[in-house]
Scaffold this active site. Sequence first.
Site, mmCIF file in Angstrom:
data_model
loop_
_atom_site.group_PDB
_atom_site.id
_atom_site.type_symbol
_atom_site.label_atom_id
_atom_site.label_comp_id
_atom_site.label_asym_id
_atom_site.label_seq_id
_atom_site.Cartn_x
_atom_site.Cartn_y
_atom_site.Cartn_z
ATOM 1 N N CYS A 1 0.827 -13.381 -14.649
ATOM 2 C CA CYS A 1 -0.074 -13.262 -13.494
ATOM 3 C C CYS A 1 0.645 -12.775 -12.242
ATOM 4 O O CYS A 1 0.046 -12.101 -11.416
ATOM 5 C CB CYS A 1 -0.757 -14.592 -13.217
ATOM 6 S SG CYS A 1 0.429 -15.916 -12.940
ATOM 7 N N GLU B 1 -6.239 -21.119 -9.822
ATOM 8 C CA GLU B 1 -5.044 -20.264 -9.905
ATOM 9 C C GLU B 1 -5.470 -19.016 -10.649
ATOM 10 O O GLU B 1 -5.662 -19.049 -11.861
ATOM 11 C CB GLU B 1 -3.929 -20.987 -10.672
ATOM 12 C CG GLU B 1 -3.444 -22.280 -10.033
ATOM 13 C CD GLU B 1 -2.427 -22.045 -8.920
ATOM 14 O OE1 GLU B 1 -1.885 -20.926 -8.832
ATOM 15 O OE2 GLU B 1 -2.190 -22.970 -8.141
HETATM 16 P P1 NAD Z 1 -9.863 -16.652 -18.653
HETATM 17 O O1 NAD Z 1 -10.421 -16.808 -17.298
HETATM 18 O O2 NAD Z 1 -10.579 -15.787 -19.632
HETATM 19 O O3 NAD Z 1 -9.692 -18.087 -19.364
HETATM 20 C C1 NAD Z 1 -9.089 -19.200 -18.721
HETATM 21 C C2 NAD Z 1 -9.670 -20.484 -19.285
HETATM 22 O O4 NAD Z 1 -11.062 -20.544 -19.006
HETATM 23 C C3 NAD Z 1 -9.526 -20.635 -20.791
HETATM 24 O O5 NAD Z 1 -9.197 -21.978 -21.076
HETATM 25 C C4 NAD Z 1 -10.905 -20.306 -21.324
HETATM 26 O O6 NAD Z 1 -11.207 -21.030 -22.487
HETATM 27 C C5 NAD Z 1 -11.803 -20.773 -20.205
HETATM 28 N N1 NAD Z 1 -13.045 -19.991 -20.136
HETATM 29 C C6 NAD Z 1 -13.240 -18.688 -20.485
HETATM 30 N N2 NAD Z 1 -14.513 -18.320 -20.261
HETATM 31 C C7 NAD Z 1 -15.134 -19.413 -19.756
HETATM 32 C C8 NAD Z 1 -16.490 -19.673 -19.328
HETATM 33 N N3 NAD Z 1 -17.437 -18.727 -19.362
HETATM 34 N N4 NAD Z 1 -16.778 -20.913 -18.856
HETATM 35 C C9 NAD Z 1 -15.828 -21.858 -18.806
HETATM 36 N N5 NAD Z 1 -14.551 -21.666 -19.207
HETATM 37 C C10 NAD Z 1 -14.213 -20.478 -19.678
HETATM 38 O O7 NAD Z 1 -8.353 -16.133 -18.425
HETATM 39 P P2 NAD Z 1 -7.308 -15.682 -19.503
HETATM 40 O O8 NAD Z 1 -7.746 -14.362 -20.085
HETATM 41 O O9 NAD Z 1 -7.012 -16.784 -20.432
HETATM 42 O O10 NAD Z 1 -6.008 -15.433 -18.581
HETATM 43 C C11 NAD Z 1 -5.763 -14.230 -17.901
HETATM 44 C C12 NAD Z 1 -6.098 -14.339 -16.440
HETATM 45 O O11 NAD Z 1 -5.500 -15.492 -15.900
HETATM 46 C C13 NAD Z 1 -5.546 -13.181 -15.626
HETATM 47 O O12 NAD Z 1 -6.505 -12.761 -14.684
HETATM 48 C C14 NAD Z 1 -4.343 -13.777 -14.912
HETATM 49 O O13 NAD Z 1 -3.989 -13.145 -13.705
HETATM 50 C C15 NAD Z 1 -4.776 -15.181 -14.714
HETATM 51 N N6 NAD Z 1 -3.633 -16.067 -14.601
HETATM 52 C C16 NAD Z 1 -3.374 -16.644 -13.405
HETATM 53 C C17 NAD Z 1 -2.269 -17.465 -13.291
HETATM 54 C C18 NAD Z 1 -1.913 -18.159 -11.998
HETATM 55 O O14 NAD Z 1 -1.100 -19.071 -12.055
HETATM 56 N N7 NAD Z 1 -2.469 -17.798 -10.876
HETATM 57 C C19 NAD Z 1 -1.466 -17.702 -14.393
HETATM 58 C C20 NAD Z 1 -1.781 -17.083 -15.585
HETATM 59 C C21 NAD Z 1 -2.884 -16.279 -15.685
#
Ligand code: NAD
Length: 458
Positions: free
Chosen positions: A246, A212
Amino acid sequence: MTREEIENIVAMQKDFFLTGETLDVSYRLDSLKNLYTNIQVMQNEICEALYKDLGKSSTEAYMSEVGMVLSEIRYMIKHIKKFAKEKRVKTPIAQFCAKSFVKPSPYGVVLILSPWNYPFLLTMQPLVDAISAGNTVICRSSEHSPNVTRVMDKLIRRTFRKEHVYDVLGGVEESTMLLEQKVDYIFFTGSTRVGKIVLEKASENFVPVTLEMGGKSPCIVDKTADLKLAAKRIVFGKFLNCGQTCVAPDYLYCDESIKDELLKEVKRQVVLQYGLDPIDNELYGKMVNKKSYDLSMRHLKEDNILFGGRHDEERLKIEPTIIQANFDDLCMKEEIFGPILPVVTFSELDEAINFINANDAPLALYIFSSSKENEQKVIRNCKFGGGCINDTIMQIATHEMGFGGIGKSGMGAYHGKVGFDTFTHYKSIVDKKTWIDLPIRYQPYNSKKDKMIKMFMK
Ligand code: NAD
């Protein structure tokens, strides 16, 4: 947490899954009911944590997080027995004599990685769907919303046995170690950048995934739209959670002939909904951290602000802001995750459709119009995850449709029945009777068998 500890958690959950306890629907129902009760008991604590991390008012916290999780639990409690039942299907005559059925079966150990922007909702909602389907869950909520993560950890420990649901605290290091484990399903919500890492890791062990992610969700307004209503709903969807949603409209894409009138209405709505001084409005959210604040602030230039633009770095506040944009500006190239709304225009609707399709498919798309023809044209011809006609973000607040993206905005979906299906493998079973064994499929073949096979397979 060490690698060994993480390996032990996965092994403990695998062993528990194999005992078959979660296959029992009454076990799942009891877990859901406990979770429901404990969320109710801890509701104030959860809302306070959401206020600390994101400045969410208690109304917004309930409307967009706690209430939605409670509603998903009620839905599952009501439908789980039906969803978990085997379903008889027709058997082709060529398979005489047999009955066929589809058996919903949980995958096993599910890993849920969630982001910070709706930290409670985006951890709990997939968790509810996953345990309803009979899986065990390991979750890793974001390190960037530490207060919510702490309260959720307490909630999870209070509600579940750790072999059923376990919350791994920590950061990227722990997420990375979890992704190296051989779990049975990975459910990820977050950025496209990390989604790619998750997909790569999952491919090593052939683990199925739901991703997602985000993207640039356009909000089209044509010249036939009810501009007052459009403005009201756009302001609601864009500035909720300080633009860190998002599915928020990422940019406003309007017919050039109505731009001035629309912007007048949008500005009026910002004042009506957030007051003359949103920065000091306690009911208006804040940026989650300095990094997010800075990312949004990069889009503000001296000569592009049409409305708003005031900010307070110390309190991480940026007021609802509208900026004039060109298609080659940075704000039209990357996802905006803050209260900044760029405006671009078209003279023909086809231009908008072509622009959207020339870029990565967005998670959401919104069209404001009173022309059925225009609505249909956009919905039919653009590629996107989901959306609304004459509204914003409401497509996610239902159990009756799945929520998910397409291409770089995501793969797979959840919510309601679709969520149950996501965490379920449907075993297709043929139960062949033993009292008869038609000889025609067996060697040696001859012209008579050949004729009969052709007849049966018509
Ligand atoms: P992110 O991708 O930085 O982090 C998401 C998760 O991944 C966190 O739990 C984080 O700890 C983990 N993570 C981060 N780096 C990682 C790595 N290198 N390896 C493994 N895991 C890792 O996202 P964010 O900044 O927390 O959220 C914002 C993004 O999420 C935006 O792009 C937004 O559009 C998207 N989002 C999508 C939805 C949806 O339902 N489609 C909902 C909310 C947010």
